[in-house]
Design an enzyme around this catalytic site. Structure first.
Site, mmCIF file in Angstrom:
data_model
loop_
_atom_site.group_PDB
_atom_site.id
_atom_site.type_symbol
_atom_site.label_atom_id
_atom_site.label_comp_id
_atom_site.label_asym_id
_atom_site.label_seq_id
_atom_site.Cartn_x
_atom_site.Cartn_y
_atom_site.Cartn_z
ATOM 1 N N LYS A 202 0.848 -1.201 0.000
ATOM 2 C CA LYS A 202 0.000 0.000 0.000
ATOM 3 C C LYS A 202 0.886 1.254 0.000
ATOM 4 O O LYS A 202 0.694 2.159 -0.784
ATOM 5 C CB LYS A 202 -0.893 -0.053 1.238
ATOM 6 C CG LYS A 202 -1.917 1.034 1.338
ATOM 7 C CD LYS A 202 -2.883 0.722 2.483
ATOM 8 C CE LYS A 202 -3.709 1.936 2.848
ATOM 9 N NZ LYS A 202 -4.657 1.655 3.926
ATOM 10 N N GLU A 208 10.449 -4.750 4.720
ATOM 11 C CA GLU A 208 10.537 -6.151 4.285
ATOM 12 C C GLU A 208 10.274 -6.265 2.789
ATOM 13 O O GLU A 208 11.015 -6.907 2.045
ATOM 14 C CB GLU A 208 9.492 -7.008 5.023
ATOM 15 C CG GLU A 208 9.747 -7.219 6.490
ATOM 16 C CD GLU A 208 9.119 -6.139 7.367
ATOM 17 O OE1 GLU A 208 8.881 -5.015 6.865
ATOM 18 O OE2 GLU A 208 8.892 -6.416 8.560
ATOM 19 N N GLY A 263 -5.161 -2.467 5.087
ATOM 20 C CA GLY A 263 -4.340 -3.601 4.635
ATOM 21 C C GLY A 263 -5.030 -4.944 4.831
ATOM 22 O O GLY A 263 -5.161 -5.744 3.899
ATOM 23 N N ARG A 264 -5.499 -5.197 6.045
ATOM 24 C CA ARG A 264 -6.072 -6.520 6.342
ATOM 25 C C ARG A 264 -7.480 -6.680 5.776
ATOM 26 O O ARG A 264 -8.084 -7.736 5.915
ATOM 27 C CB ARG A 264 -6.043 -6.788 7.846
ATOM 28 C CG ARG A 264 -6.715 -5.739 8.696
ATOM 29 C CD ARG A 264 -6.356 -5.911 10.170
ATOM 30 N NE ARG A 264 -6.829 -4.790 10.979
ATOM 31 C CZ ARG A 264 -6.186 -3.642 11.132
ATOM 32 N NH1 ARG A 264 -5.048 -3.425 10.508
ATOM 33 N NH2 ARG A 264 -6.672 -2.684 11.906
ATOM 34 N N GLU A 349 -5.224 -7.663 14.983
ATOM 35 C CA GLU A 349 -4.729 -6.333 14.627
ATOM 36 C C GLU A 349 -5.873 -5.313 14.679
ATOM 37 O O GLU A 349 -5.654 -4.133 14.879
ATOM 38 C CB GLU A 349 -4.071 -6.349 13.239
ATOM 39 C CG GLU A 349 -3.005 -5.264 13.083
ATOM 40 C CD GLU A 349 -2.242 -5.342 11.769
ATOM 41 O OE1 GLU A 349 -2.868 -5.563 10.727
ATOM 42 O OE2 GLU A 349 -1.015 -5.171 11.787
ATOM 43 N N HIS A 380 -5.620 -34.771 17.195
ATOM 44 C CA HIS A 380 -4.551 -35.640 17.699
ATOM 45 C C HIS A 380 -3.475 -34.826 18.394
ATOM 46 O O HIS A 380 -2.365 -35.305 18.609
ATOM 47 C CB HIS A 380 -3.960 -36.446 16.540
ATOM 48 C CG HIS A 380 -4.994 -37.326 15.906
ATOM 49 N ND1 HIS A 380 -5.157 -38.653 16.254
ATOM 50 C CD2 HIS A 380 -5.966 -37.035 15.006
ATOM 51 C CE1 HIS A 380 -6.166 -39.153 15.566
ATOM 52 N NE2 HIS A 380 -6.687 -38.201 14.806
ATOM 53 N N LYS A 500 9.077 -0.985 14.649
ATOM 54 C CA LYS A 500 9.675 -0.557 13.376
ATOM 55 C C LYS A 500 10.694 0.551 13.611
ATOM 56 O O LYS A 500 11.784 0.551 13.050
ATOM 57 C CB LYS A 500 8.584 0.010 12.446
ATOM 58 C CG LYS A 500 7.680 -0.995 11.804
ATOM 59 C CD LYS A 500 6.839 -0.271 10.726
ATOM 60 C CE LYS A 500 5.538 -0.971 10.482
ATOM 61 N NZ LYS A 500 4.613 -0.207 9.640
HETATM 62 C C1 G6Q Z 1 -2.801 -4.287 7.856
HETATM 63 C C2 G6Q Z 1 -1.601 -3.633 8.316
HETATM 64 C C3 G6Q Z 1 -0.308 -4.257 7.837
HETATM 65 C C4 G6Q Z 1 0.104 -3.868 6.425
HETATM 66 C C5 G6Q Z 1 1.549 -4.288 6.206
HETATM 67 C C6 G6Q Z 1 2.029 -4.018 4.800
HETATM 68 O O1 G6Q Z 1 -3.921 -3.932 8.095
HETATM 69 O O2 G6Q Z 1 -1.671 -2.286 8.022
HETATM 70 O O3 G6Q Z 1 -0.329 -5.650 7.928
HETATM 71 O O4 G6Q Z 1 -0.736 -4.462 5.491
HETATM 72 O O5 G6Q Z 1 2.377 -3.625 7.119
HETATM 73 O O6 G6Q Z 1 1.956 -2.659 4.497
HETATM 74 P P1 G6Q Z 1 2.149 -2.163 3.034
HETATM 75 O O7 G6Q Z 1 1.071 -2.737 2.189
HETATM 76 O O8 G6Q Z 1 2.110 -0.670 3.079
HETATM 77 O O9 G6Q Z 1 3.493 -2.681 2.563
#
Ligand code: G6Q
Length: 537
Positions: A202, A208, A263-264, A349, A380, A500
């Site tokens: 986003k 990462e 994001g989620r 989250e 199990h 972070k």
């Molecule tokens: C989700 C969070 C988080 C996000 C990641 C990736 O709701 O905001 O999981 O999706 O940190 O972020 P970017 O899409 O900006 O790389």
């Protein structure tokens, strides 16, 4: 949480606590019928829960009094419901198949959504039919999504869930971890000339993702021996066109989404591109229809027939009334093996917060710990604790009447276990039953199952794209409803920031040639020194 409404719930919980589910079923032969609802291809039997009709009534009143209806309308109609980030929360617009307008700050967002879906659709067709080819003219066989969190878990989980609908010559890979192992092990399995990398972020600044994307680009250029190859092997999904261009991806090959997609909550946005390429445009649209069907159900069904609301209030009951700390999600379908991990992010989250929407500390428990594994494997392993442990763990059992892989009697056996587990958890086995079976007296206490362990059963015909979409929307709205009841903002995630920032400070301390002056606490300083010493050897 509405204090006076909660007091009513608490009083009723105290009375209900002393009672066993066996009594509820014995005294009401219609209990299962009364407490089963259907929507969007799913049936939820929630009768095996520890509530009386009176308690359920009060729980639904709690939801009502928390302003759920108003909050739902605010979310669906594009008001800035995410109050700490002053943003609309409009993932439901992404799958709005009604044809109606949805406005954010006066502007209808539906044309932009349709345009991106169309662009995704035509790119998908090009890749699948070989119109889009790699730099050397080869067709694309491998899709590597590079993203993390919300830009990874949704499409990764969905590609696995909908694998039976995929193009068989296509493989998808998801690289998220900054641990170089993740990328290295993926690259070892693929050929550069047949691979499309989708850099999904986003912000397009996530450490990462950008680290993995840069390393993947270096690898590709080295493998194909030409910088120009990047154009045919990298596309981006983002809200940040400037950063995408800086990375070297042609904005024509960028698929956009918007700041009002969390994001989620982004699987149905362009973040779903790897899934669309994998299962095809039509199946992706089928999935959107499933999401939309559940969205409509949630928005319009009365609360006492509303599947996400019922699951939400029962969750609140265990979390706040019975003191349960966690909630298990147990899909009896191998294709849903990543669902618990996905729901972990969605729920934890969103609702793992101690401060309410007004900036005050909450005086009660909020989001539970979500965990789970596919059945029957868990039976199990950890089910011992579910059946006889000291903790109360409410669980969702998710199953299907038909298998995607009918193989002998596997499916009937799977489902026999599925039904047996919720029966055993609810009704248990008494000492008298053990004795009647001839269990030696000294073993009787060990063989007793108290029962009274709550479960929801979610059953659908088969795991198709629409049924899958409805399932994810169901959990999204469950989480939303709980957030409203607890009066927390489910759409921010400030809790991920501090780590972070500190990592940004520590990184140069790990790599500095000169011994840096460390000013952390003695534990962190000591660990960094130990790492530096080993790294230098
Ligand atoms: C989700 C969070 C988080 C996000 C990641 C990736 O709701 O905001 O999981 O999706 O940190 O972020 P970017 O899409 O900006 O790389």
């Amino acid at each position: 949480m509405n204090k006076s409404a909660w007091e009513f719930v608490e009083r009723e919980v105290e009375a209900t606590k002393k009672r066993h589910m066996r009594e509820f079923f014995e005294s009401d032969p219609t209990r299962a019928d009364r407490f089963t609802v259907s929507a969007a291809g799913w049936t939820l039997d929630y009768s095996k829960n520890r509530f009386t009709p009176a308690l359920l009534h009060i729980l639904l009143a709690l939801a009502e009094e928390s302003g759920l209806r108003e909050a739902t309308e605010a979310m669906f109609s594009g008001l800035p419901y995410n109050n700490t980030e002053k943003r609309a929360v409009l993932h439901t617009a992404l799958r709005n198949r009604s044809g109606g307008a949805i406005r954010v700050n006066g502007e209808d967002v539906m044309p932009q959504i349709e345009a991106v879906l169309e662009k995704m659709g035509s790119f998908t067709n090009d890749v699948r039919t070989g119109i889009w080819r790699g730099h050397t003219g080869k067709t694309i066989r491998n899709i590597v999504n590079i993203g993390i969190g919300g830009s990874d878990l949704g499409p990764a989980m969905a590609c696995e869930a909908l694998h039976p609908f995929s193009k068989k010559s296509m493989r998808t890979f998801f690289v998220s971890n900054i641990d170089g192992t993740h990328l290295a092990e993926t690259l070892a399995q693929i050929k550069a000339d047949q691979t499309l990398f989708i850099v999904a972020s986003k912000t397009f600044t996530t450490q990462e993702t950008m680290t993995n994307a840069n390393s993947a680009r270096e690898w590709l250029i080295k493998e194909l021996g030409d910088d120009a190859a990047v154009a045919k092997h990298f596309v981006a999904v983002s809200t940040n066109s400037e950063k995408v261009a800086e990375f070297g991806i042609d904005p024509a090959n960028m698929f956009v989404f918007w700041d009002w997609v969390g994001g989620r909550y982004s699987l149905t946005s362009a973040i779903g591109l790897p899934l669309m390429i994998y299962i095809g445009h039509k199946n992706f649209l089928r999935m959107l229809r499933g999401f939309h069907a559940m969205d409509r159900h949630f928005r319009t069904a009365p609360l006492n027939r509303n599947m996400p609301v019922l699951m939400a209030v029962l969750g609140v009951l265990y979390n706040n009334g019975y003191g349960a700390e966690s909630h298990a999600v147990l899909p009896y379908d191998q294709y849903l093996s990543r669902l618990p991990a996905y729901l972990q992010q969605l729920d934890m989250e969103s609702n793992g917060k101690s401060i309410n929407r007004n900036g005050e500390r909450v005086g009660f428990q909020t989001g539970p710990i979500i965990w789970g594994e596919p059945g029957t494997n868990g039976q199990h392993a950890f089910y011992q604790l579910l059946h006889q442990g000291t903790k109360l763990i409410p669980a969702d059992f998710i199953g299907f009447c038909k298998s995607q892989n009918p193989l002998g009697d596997h499916h009937d056996k799977l489902m026999a276990n599925f039904f047996a587990q919720t029966e055993a958890l609810a009704f248990g086995k008494s000492a008298e039953q053990c004795r009647a079976e001839g269990v030696p007296e000294e073993l009787v206490p060990h063989k007793v199952f108290e029962g009274n362990r709550p479960t929801n059963t979610l059953l659908a015909d088969a795991l198709t794209p629409d049924v899958f979409g409805a399932l994810i929307a169901l959990y999204e709205h469950k989480v939303f409803t709980q957030g409203v009841i607890w009066n927390i903002n489910s759409f921010d995630q400030w809790g991920v920031e501090l780590g972070k920032v500190l990592a940004g400070r520590i990184l140069p301390e790990l790599t500095a040639a000169e011994e840096p002056e460390l000013t952390h606490d003695s534990s962190t300083n000591g660990l960094i020194r130990r790492y530096r010493a080993a790294r230098a050897k």
